[in-house]
Design a protein around this motif. Sequence first.
Motif, PDB file in Angstrom:
ATOM      1  N   ASP A 540       0.828  -1.206   0.000  1.00  0.00           N
ATOM      2  CA  ASP A 540       0.000   0.000   0.000  1.00  0.00           C
ATOM      3  C   ASP A 540       0.861   1.255   0.000  1.00  0.00           C
ATOM      4  OD1 ASP A 540      -2.507  -1.379   0.110  1.00  0.00           O
ATOM      5  OD2 ASP A 540      -2.138  -1.785   2.218  1.00  0.00           O
ATOM      6  N   VAL A 541       1.962   1.217   0.756  1.00  0.00           N
ATOM      7  CA  VAL A 541       2.868   2.360   0.810  1.00  0.00           C
ATOM      8  C   VAL A 541       3.488   2.605  -0.561  1.00  0.00           C
ATOM      9  CG1 VAL A 541       5.011   3.230   1.811  1.00  0.00           C
ATOM     10  CG2 VAL A 541       3.340   2.096   3.274  1.00  0.00           C
ATOM     11  N   ILE A 542       3.923   1.553  -1.218  1.00  0.00           N
ATOM     12  CA  ILE A 542       4.513   1.681  -2.560  1.00  0.00           C
ATOM     13  C   ILE A 542       3.505   2.282  -3.528  1.00  0.00           C
ATOM     14  CG2 ILE A 542       5.339   0.363  -4.553  1.00  0.00           C
ATOM     15  CD1 ILE A 542       6.613  -1.598  -2.540  1.00  0.00           C
ATOM     16  N   GLU A 543       2.285   1.789  -3.489  1.00  0.00           N
ATOM     17  CA  GLU A 543       1.250   2.271  -4.410  1.00  0.00           C
ATOM     18  C   GLU A 543       0.987   3.768  -4.217  1.00  0.00           C
ATOM     19  OE1 GLU A 543      -3.446   1.360  -5.587  1.00  0.00           O
ATOM     20  OE2 GLU A 543      -2.457   0.243  -3.978  1.00  0.00           O
ATOM     21  N   VAL A 544       0.853   4.188  -2.966  1.00  0.00           N
ATOM     22  CA  VAL A 544       0.564   5.601  -2.692  1.00  0.00           C
ATOM     23  C   VAL A 544       1.759   6.471  -3.083  1.00  0.00           C
ATOM     24  CG1 VAL A 544       0.127   7.285  -0.867  1.00  0.00           C
ATOM     25  CG2 VAL A 544      -1.141   5.131  -0.907  1.00  0.00           C
ATOM     26  N   MET A 545       2.972   6.046  -2.746  1.00  0.00           N
ATOM     27  CA  MET A 545       4.162   6.822  -3.097  1.00  0.00           C
ATOM     28  C   MET A 545       4.286   6.996  -4.606  1.00  0.00           C
ATOM     29  SD  MET A 545       6.935   5.419  -0.262  1.00  0.00           S
ATOM     30  CE  MET A 545       8.297   6.436  -0.850  1.00  0.00           C
ATOM     31  N   ASN A 546       4.021   5.942  -5.362  1.00  0.00           N
ATOM     32  CA  ASN A 546       4.095   6.032  -6.825  1.00  0.00           C
ATOM     33  C   ASN A 546       3.047   7.009  -7.364  1.00  0.00           C
ATOM     34  OD1 ASN A 546       6.178   4.196  -6.988  1.00  0.00           O
ATOM     35  ND2 ASN A 546       4.864   2.447  -7.441  1.00  0.00           N
ATOM     36  N   GLN A 547       1.834   6.917  -6.832  1.00  0.00           N
ATOM     37  CA  GLN A 547       0.747   7.772  -7.294  1.00  0.00           C
ATOM     38  C   GLN A 547       1.053   9.242  -7.024  1.00  0.00           C
ATOM     39  OE1 GLN A 547      -2.942   7.020  -5.275  1.00  0.00           O
ATOM     40  NE2 GLN A 547      -4.114   8.474  -6.504  1.00  0.00           N
ATOM     41  N   VAL A 548       1.531   9.551  -5.814  1.00  0.00           N
ATOM     42  CA  VAL A 548       1.788  10.943  -5.447  1.00  0.00           C
ATOM     43  C   VAL A 548       2.931  11.527  -6.271  1.00  0.00           C
ATOM     44  CG1 VAL A 548       2.572  12.456  -3.580  1.00  0.00           C
ATOM     45  CG2 VAL A 548       0.843  10.700  -3.125  1.00  0.00           C
ATOM     46  N   ALA A 549       3.985  10.761  -6.478  1.00  0.00           N
ATOM     47  CA  ALA A 549       5.114  11.262  -7.270  1.00  0.00           C
ATOM     48  C   ALA A 549       4.669  11.665  -8.673  1.00  0.00           C
ATOM     49  CB  ALA A 549       6.216  10.202  -7.342  1.00  0.00           C
ATOM     50  N   LEU A 550       3.852  10.825  -9.287  1.00  0.00           N
ATOM     51  CA  LEU A 550       3.364  11.143 -10.629  1.00  0.00           C
ATOM     52  C   LEU A 550       2.510  12.398 -10.621  1.00  0.00           C
ATOM     53  CD1 LEU A 550       2.443   7.673 -12.211  1.00  0.00           C
ATOM     54  CD2 LEU A 550       4.249   9.251 -12.906  1.00  0.00           C
ATOM     55  N   GLU A 551       1.668  12.567  -9.607  1.00  0.00           N
ATOM     56  CA  GLU A 551       0.811  13.738  -9.538  1.00  0.00           C
ATOM     57  C   GLU A 551       1.627  15.024  -9.360  1.00  0.00           C
ATOM     58  OE1 GLU A 551      -2.146  13.166  -6.556  1.00  0.00           O
ATOM     59  OE2 GLU A 551      -3.028  11.427  -7.547  1.00  0.00           O
TER      60      GLU A 551
END
Length: 580
Positions: A540-551
């Motif tokens: 879950d941490v990986i998924e959120v970190m990836n999403q935020v970086a792209l945004e």
Amino acid sequence: MKRTTAGQLRPKTTRESFVTLPIQVGDDIKQLPLTKTQISNCLKVDSNQPKPVLLSSISIANNGLLFSTDLSLSLPTSYTPYSSYPSYPPSTPFYSHPSIIYVTKSNTDINTHKSIDITGVTDAFSTQIEDDIYASFPLCFPRANYILIPKKLKRNLERYVPKELLKKIDSNISLAIEKCLVLVSNLASTYYSDNRWKKLSSTILHEQTKKPTSNTYVYKNIITALLHGTPKDGPMIEILKNEDGNDSYQVGIHSKYFKLSDNYFKAGLTRYIIQDESLIKNRQICLYNQLKSVTNNPIVSNLLSVYPRLTLPTLDELILEARRLISKGYKNKKGKKLTFLNKHSKSYFTDSDQRSFVEENIELFNYLTQNGFLIPTVGDIRSGGRVVDSFTLMPSWIRKMIKIDKHDIVEVDYRALHPNIAIMLYGGKTQYITHQMIADELEVDKQIIKKEHLSFFNQKITQMKQSPLYSYYKKKERDMLNDIMYEKRNHKSKHKVTSKRLFECEARIMSEVLIRLNSQGIYALYVYDALYCKEVDALDVIEVMNQVALEFGVYTTADCEIPIDELITRRKVLRALAMN
């Protein structure tokens, strides 16, 4: 030694229309899902005031320990971070700050942002700060009467400093000496820093040493006595001078820099318990204000929620792990080899600057945790708002031994975050740049590139040109590199402007990541561009970190020390075991 375990307080995951909070009702603590309206109705209202008023005394008994998470509880129905930075895409997750509320009456209004906030310290409340806050953190924050001082400082103040200098501080000589000790204790942290100079705010020095019935400034007299020192050992402290020989400080920009003189620095530290009640009260209020000033920061909010759930390694466990790592030739991120001193002095090793010594690492760990954790501090504009606490300062091999909810933790960090932020900020073209990509291009070891990137963007231009990274960026990202150098030459912050901008963007990204994770009931230790979480939460941490970086327009991905496939398998096993 027994393992030290803090009380476990896991906030429940909240929904958008409710906030689940532990509410103290009489002598009982009840977990209640409340709407914003219900929370408002819980507040006692003074008939003479149009708005609800509240004074928080925040504590809860949990496994025999008391824990408090926040003194300024924000209860928004939605959260839009960084609205003042339109260039970065915001998100609107629900953000709930877990806390415990004890409802009573005060003269504090609910502000227009619906934040329950203590705007001042009343006499009745200030006398209870130790009980309501710091006694509530037996493992979390230090007590106000406990300080660390150089070993021979107190004796030399008592025996050799002229009494007329001490009497200018206070007519009570013993109290004057204690005030000297309190001021010097601010420099204790420099024992564990590469930089012995530390800036000390005159405002804080005054608050720490003033008389309870007077606002007279005595800290200047304290500094005078410490600079006078003794005939044998000389001054006890030094003040950094500029090129003109004057004290180096700028009004409204930065405070004076102080350090312990060599004779007192070499003496080492010892514990001291403050005796004077007024000094203790001053420190209570200073620590309280320090804590209160940072609790609305999303990173700090997350840390306050995770602290009571931590289990720290014992001394025996640290030694065993150090031996294991040394047998494998372990080196830290700076390339320093972990080594036991084994009662030798550091000069025994011809390459001591290339080694990280176990005994010193453990001493630092004890300093950061033995009397409670450091209150997190949010950096100023020059550091981009990075947060520093006991765990960012801790040796990484020790940090990895900490447990959350008695579960092992894993590190999830961004791949080459600063290079990818630089590409976004300065118009570079490469996407998803990695240390390995650059290492392959330059035909050098990846560790060399990782180490170079730690300082490259913070260097002066002449230093940058000496780095192997310079040739890479000159070839692959010439326009970006030129823009960076132009800014370093022309910005008022000179060469430091680049890292300041990188840190600022990093702090925004990590704040947004933690807001989203906390809304899911996931809390983690924070270390700049990395999070340490329970293994079961890593995906879950990986998924959120990836999403935020792209945004944020930063093309990088989160990386975990455990491969993704293995994390998936392990999580299935852990969840199956939890159900049985």
